[in-house]
Design a protein around this motif. Structure first.
Motif, PDB file in Angstrom:
ATOM      1  N   ALA A   1      12.289  28.904 -26.856  1.00 22.86           N
ATOM      2  CA  ALA A   1      12.538  28.845 -25.416  1.00 22.86           C
ATOM      3  C   ALA A   1      12.418  30.232 -24.791  1.00 22.86           C
ATOM      4  O   ALA A   1      11.853  30.386 -23.689  1.00 22.86           O
ATOM      5  CB  ALA A   1      13.924  28.258 -25.149  1.00 22.86           C
ATOM      6  N   GLY A   2      12.923  31.247 -25.483  1.00 17.34           N
ATOM      7  CA  GLY A   2      12.792  32.611 -24.978  1.00 17.34           C
ATOM      8  C   GLY A   2      11.356  33.092 -24.961  1.00 17.34           C
ATOM      9  O   GLY A   2      10.928  33.774 -24.017  1.00 17.34           O
ATOM     10  N   ILE A   3      10.588  32.732 -25.995  1.00 16.27           N
ATOM     11  CA  ILE A   3       9.171  33.118 -26.043  1.00 16.27           C
ATOM     12  C   ILE A   3       8.411  32.476 -24.894  1.00 16.27           C
ATOM     13  O   ILE A   3       7.587  33.114 -24.230  1.00 16.27           O
ATOM     14  CB  ILE A   3       8.566  32.715 -27.396  1.00 16.27           C
ATOM     15  CG1 ILE A   3       9.112  33.618 -28.505  1.00 16.27           C
ATOM     16  CG2 ILE A   3       7.037  32.788 -27.360  1.00 16.27           C
ATOM     17  CD1 ILE A   3       8.730  33.165 -29.892  1.00 16.27           C
ATOM     18  N   GLU A   4       8.706  31.207 -24.648  1.00 14.41           N
ATOM     19  CA  GLU A   4       8.024  30.535 -23.536  1.00 14.41           C
ATOM     20  C   GLU A   4       8.355  31.199 -22.213  1.00 14.41           C
ATOM     21  O   GLU A   4       7.472  31.387 -21.362  1.00 14.41           O
ATOM     22  CB  GLU A   4       8.434  29.061 -23.514  1.00 14.41           C
ATOM     23  CG  GLU A   4       7.646  28.205 -22.533  1.00 14.41           C
ATOM     24  CD  GLU A   4       8.087  28.367 -21.077  1.00 14.41           C
ATOM     25  OE1 GLU A   4       7.243  28.225 -20.178  1.00 14.41           O
ATOM     26  OE2 GLU A   4       9.293  28.646 -20.860  1.00 14.41           O
TER      27      GLU A   4
ATOM     28  N   ARG B   1       5.264  31.651 -19.723  1.00 12.90           N
ATOM     29  CA  ARG B   1       5.429  31.250 -18.326  1.00 12.90           C
ATOM     30  C   ARG B   1       4.774  32.197 -17.325  1.00 12.90           C
ATOM     31  O   ARG B   1       4.331  31.738 -16.262  1.00 12.90           O
ATOM     32  CB  ARG B   1       6.915  31.083 -18.002  1.00 12.90           C
ATOM     33  CG  ARG B   1       7.145  30.309 -16.707  1.00 12.90           C
ATOM     34  CD  ARG B   1       8.611  30.108 -16.417  1.00 12.90           C
ATOM     35  NE  ARG B   1       9.292  29.382 -17.486  1.00 12.90           N
ATOM     36  CZ  ARG B   1      10.566  29.023 -17.412  1.00 12.90           C
ATOM     37  NH1 ARG B   1      11.294  29.319 -16.337  1.00 12.90           N
ATOM     38  NH2 ARG B   1      11.127  28.374 -18.425  1.00 12.90           N
ATOM     39  N   PRO B   2       4.676  33.514 -17.592  1.00 10.69           N
ATOM     40  CA  PRO B   2       4.006  34.380 -16.610  1.00 10.69           C
ATOM     41  C   PRO B   2       2.556  34.001 -16.338  1.00 10.69           C
ATOM     42  O   PRO B   2       2.012  34.367 -15.296  1.00 10.69           O
ATOM     43  CB  PRO B   2       4.100  35.774 -17.250  1.00 10.69           C
ATOM     44  CG  PRO B   2       5.326  35.708 -18.088  1.00 10.69           C
ATOM     45  CD  PRO B   2       5.331  34.314 -18.648  1.00 10.69           C
ATOM     46  N   PHE B   3       1.926  33.242 -17.251  1.00 11.90           N
ATOM     47  CA  PHE B   3       0.540  32.842 -17.045  1.00 11.90           C
ATOM     48  C   PHE B   3       0.476  31.543 -16.240  1.00 11.90           C
ATOM     49  O   PHE B   3       1.392  30.717 -16.288  1.00 11.90           O
ATOM     50  CB  PHE B   3      -0.170  32.640 -18.388  1.00 11.90           C
ATOM     51  CG  PHE B   3      -0.364  33.908 -19.172  1.00 11.90           C
ATOM     52  CD1 PHE B   3      -1.471  34.714 -18.951  1.00 11.90           C
ATOM     53  CD2 PHE B   3       0.563  34.293 -20.122  1.00 11.90           C
ATOM     54  CE1 PHE B   3      -1.645  35.883 -19.667  1.00 11.90           C
ATOM     55  CE2 PHE B   3       0.399  35.463 -20.846  1.00 11.90           C
ATOM     56  CZ  PHE B   3      -0.720  36.260 -20.613  1.00 11.90           C
ATOM     57  N   ASP B   4      -0.603  31.374 -15.538  1.00 15.52           N
ATOM     58  CA  ASP B   4      -0.845  30.133 -14.807  1.00 15.52           C
ATOM     59  C   ASP B   4      -0.941  28.986 -15.814  1.00 15.52           C
ATOM     60  O   ASP B   4      -1.732  29.053 -16.756  1.00 15.52           O
ATOM     61  CB  ASP B   4      -2.154  30.251 -14.015  1.00 15.52           C
ATOM     62  CG  ASP B   4      -2.432  29.030 -13.171  1.00 15.52           C
ATOM     63  OD1 ASP B   4      -1.674  28.046 -13.272  1.00 15.52           O
ATOM     64  OD2 ASP B   4      -3.420  29.058 -12.413  1.00 15.52           O
TER      65      ASP B   4
ATOM     66  N   ILE C   1       9.110  17.944 -10.264  1.00 12.27           N
ATOM     67  CA  ILE C   1       9.302  18.291 -11.675  1.00 12.27           C
ATOM     68  C   ILE C   1       9.326  19.802 -11.817  1.00 12.27           C
ATOM     69  O   ILE C   1       8.448  20.496 -11.296  1.00 12.27           O
ATOM     70  CB  ILE C   1       8.179  17.689 -12.542  1.00 12.27           C
ATOM     71  CG1 ILE C   1       8.225  16.162 -12.474  1.00 12.27           C
ATOM     72  CG2 ILE C   1       8.301  18.163 -13.991  1.00 12.27           C
ATOM     73  CD1 ILE C   1       7.083  15.480 -13.190  1.00 12.27           C
ATOM     74  N   HIS C   2      10.311  20.325 -12.520  1.00 11.80           N
ATOM     75  CA  HIS C   2      10.404  21.764 -12.765  1.00 11.80           C
ATOM     76  C   HIS C   2       9.460  22.101 -13.918  1.00 11.80           C
ATOM     77  O   HIS C   2       9.740  21.789 -15.082  1.00 11.80           O
ATOM     78  CB  HIS C   2      11.841  22.150 -13.101  1.00 11.80           C
ATOM     79  CG  HIS C   2      12.097  23.623 -13.011  1.00 11.80           C
ATOM     80  ND1 HIS C   2      11.533  24.535 -13.892  1.00 11.80           N
ATOM     81  CD2 HIS C   2      12.851  24.359 -12.139  1.00 11.80           C
ATOM     82  CE1 HIS C   2      11.928  25.746 -13.580  1.00 11.80           C
ATOM     83  NE2 HIS C   2      12.733  25.671 -12.516  1.00 11.80           N
ATOM     84  N   ILE C   3       8.339  22.730 -13.597  1.00 12.70           N
ATOM     85  CA  ILE C   3       7.297  22.978 -14.592  1.00 12.70           C
ATOM     86  C   ILE C   3       7.816  23.862 -15.718  1.00 12.70           C
ATOM     87  O   ILE C   3       7.636  23.564 -16.906  1.00 12.70           O
ATOM     88  CB  ILE C   3       6.062  23.624 -13.938  1.00 12.70           C
ATOM     89  CG1 ILE C   3       5.596  22.800 -12.732  1.00 12.70           C
ATOM     90  CG2 ILE C   3       4.944  23.760 -14.958  1.00 12.70           C
ATOM     91  CD1 ILE C   3       5.215  21.397 -13.051  1.00 12.70           C
ATOM     92  N   GLY C   4       8.464  24.963 -15.354  1.00 14.20           N
ATOM     93  CA  GLY C   4       8.916  25.909 -16.361  1.00 14.20           C
ATOM     94  C   GLY C   4       9.886  25.297 -17.350  1.00 14.20           C
ATOM     95  O   GLY C   4       9.751  25.472 -18.569  1.00 14.20           O
ATOM     96  N   ARG C   5      10.866  24.568 -16.853  1.00 14.83           N
ATOM     97  CA  ARG C   5      11.856  23.979 -17.747  1.00 14.83           C
ATOM     98  C   ARG C   5      11.237  22.909 -18.641  1.00 14.83           C
ATOM     99  O   ARG C   5      11.630  22.767 -19.810  1.00 14.83           O
ATOM    100  CB  ARG C   5      12.993  23.378 -16.932  1.00 14.83           C
ATOM    101  CG  ARG C   5      13.854  24.413 -16.211  1.00 14.83           C
ATOM    102  CD  ARG C   5      14.895  23.735 -15.346  1.00 14.83           C
ATOM    103  NE  ARG C   5      15.656  24.723 -14.570  1.00 14.83           N
ATOM    104  CZ  ARG C   5      16.513  24.392 -13.623  1.00 14.83           C
ATOM    105  NH1 ARG C   5      16.717  23.111 -13.326  1.00 14.83           N
ATOM    106  NH2 ARG C   5      17.168  25.339 -12.959  1.00 14.83           N
TER     107      ARG C   5
ATOM    108  N   ILE D   1      -3.297  31.203 -22.463  1.00 17.00           N
ATOM    109  CA  ILE D   1      -2.148  30.759 -23.252  1.00 17.00           C
ATOM    110  C   ILE D   1      -2.535  30.588 -24.718  1.00 17.00           C
ATOM    111  O   ILE D   1      -1.770  30.928 -25.628  1.00 17.00           O
ATOM    112  CB  ILE D   1      -1.587  29.453 -22.675  1.00 17.00           C
ATOM    113  CG1 ILE D   1      -1.084  29.686 -21.245  1.00 17.00           C
ATOM    114  CG2 ILE D   1      -0.456  28.918 -23.541  1.00 17.00           C
ATOM    115  CD1 ILE D   1      -0.610  28.435 -20.551  1.00 17.00           C
ATOM    116  N   THR D   2      -3.730  30.073 -24.966  1.00 14.41           N
ATOM    117  CA  THR D   2      -4.208  29.915 -26.345  1.00 14.41           C
ATOM    118  C   THR D   2      -4.307  31.261 -27.052  1.00 14.41           C
ATOM    119  O   THR D   2      -3.919  31.407 -28.217  1.00 14.41           O
ATOM    120  CB  THR D   2      -5.569  29.204 -26.363  1.00 14.41           C
ATOM    121  OG1 THR D   2      -5.442  27.910 -25.760  1.00 14.41           O
ATOM    122  CG2 THR D   2      -6.071  29.047 -27.781  1.00 14.41           C
TER     123      THR D   2
END
Length: 351
Positions: A131-134, A139-142, A240-244, A149-150
């Motif tokens: 969760a911290g890595i994400e 998350r900073p990336f679109d 919908i909260h995308i990040g969460r 992201i890959t």
């Protein structure tokens, strides 16, 4: 079947089927045909295998292939969880599972915790770390920039391997099993041996897959996963909260991956590279079963495990080294002839 005034077929109950019902029925028929083809190929090869080496040897190789395939399906499940929420393959999944397994081993060996508690601790730490890595690296990336992201997941793969080598070294370690592992702890089936540890692992993985399938198919969390993977902007409009949502997928996938690593480690030695081959087989399993299908991950894992065991066992020219080649062949064949996999959903892009 009667035809309504709208030109649509009428069901036996008198209700006109909706578009979603027709699409679901079409997907079920397609999945049934695909599974039928795979089953027919395995059955045909099984006849040759029984004639060539006898029933006992065939059953033993089927048992070994299926039990290995269950573990491949478990890792594939972690890949599917992230893909359902992001539409991206997490290439660091195997390395994250490896680190989580080392954490569980440390909790058992150094801290003196019971094995099941140590595994739960490893899963919890892995979930929090993922969760911290994400939050900090993904998350900073679109979310629609899948290439960036890959690349980040590939960098994480290298980083986790280096971290594990630094903290634990390359000396192999034996990981204890949750199930009985004595020489006499097995069921005899026509002369073939099904060990209790393999049976327990298969049943446990099946239970985990069933629970996750029910949660993600009937709960709002699963709907959010699918919405975010399909269209980020539409998901925002729906509230919908995308990040969460993405963060949740990473956390759950890390916990599942760690559990898979703890189940796989007793069959081999624990070292920083022990998940590399398993991850390749898991990629093949996820591709074959469908990258957005929870059940497909397990089905694909079993089929890949059976294919590797039977092909390398009964075609001497291939040898055991062909196992990785078989996995790559499965990936290429599925992408060429059925990109959605056996149980995956076929997507359509509007232009």
């Amino acid at each position: 079947m009667a035809i309504t005034t709208t030109g649509r077929p009428e069901t036996p109950t008198g209700r006109t089927p909706r578009g979603g019902d027709l699409l679901a029925a079409r997907r079920r028929r397609s999945a049934a045909r695909s599974l039928g083809v795979v089953g027919a190929l395995l059955a045909a090869f099984s006849v040759y295998a029984v004639i060539d080496g006898g029933l006992t040897l065939y059953l033993q190789r089927v048992i070994d292939g299926a039990t290995n395939g269950v573990l491949y399906g478990m890792v594939a499940l972690a890949l599917v969880l992230v893909f359902k929420a992001t539409g991206v393959i997490n290439f660091a999944q195997g390395a994250m599972a490896m680190v989580g397994t080392f954490l569980a081993f440390t909790a058992f060996d150094k801290w003196g915790l019971p094995l099941i508690v140590a595994i739960i601790v490893g899963m919890a730490i892995s979930a929090v770390a993922a969760a911290g890595i994400e939050r900090t690296l993904i998350r900073p990336f679109d979310p629609s920039n899948h290439l960036a992201i890959t690349i980040v997941t590939l960098a994480l793969y290298l980083a986790f391997n280096a971290l594990a080598a630094l903290l634990w070294g390359f000396d192999p370690r034996g990981f204890p099993s949750l199930f009985p592992t004595g020489s006499g702890d097995y069921l005899s089936i026509a002369g073939a041996r099904l060990y209790y540890t393999n049976l327990g692992t298969a049943l446990f993985v099946g239970l985990v897959v069933l629970v996750l399938h029910l949660v993600l198919s009937r709960a709002r969390l699963g709907l959010a996963f699918r919405c975010v993977a399909t269209n980020v902007e539409s998901s925002r409009l729906l509230g919908i909260h995308i990040g969460r949502t993405v963060q949740g997928s990473w956390a759950i996938a890390a916990a599942v991956g760690t559990l898979a690593g703890c189940l796989a480690a007793p069959t081999t030695y624990l070292d920083p590279t022990f998940m590399d081959k398993i991850l390749v087989y898991a990629f093949a399993a996820a591709t074959l079963g469908g990258l957005d299908s929870i059940a497909g991950a397990l089905v694909g894992g079993v089929v890949v495990g059976l294919s590797i065991a039977l092909l390398t066992g009964y075609i001497p020219v291939l040898g055991g080294q062909f196992a990785l080649g078989c996995a790559f062949f499965v990936i290429i064949a599925v992408l060429q002839f059925k990109p959605s996999g056996l149980l995956g959903r076929r997507t359509q892009d509007r232009v």
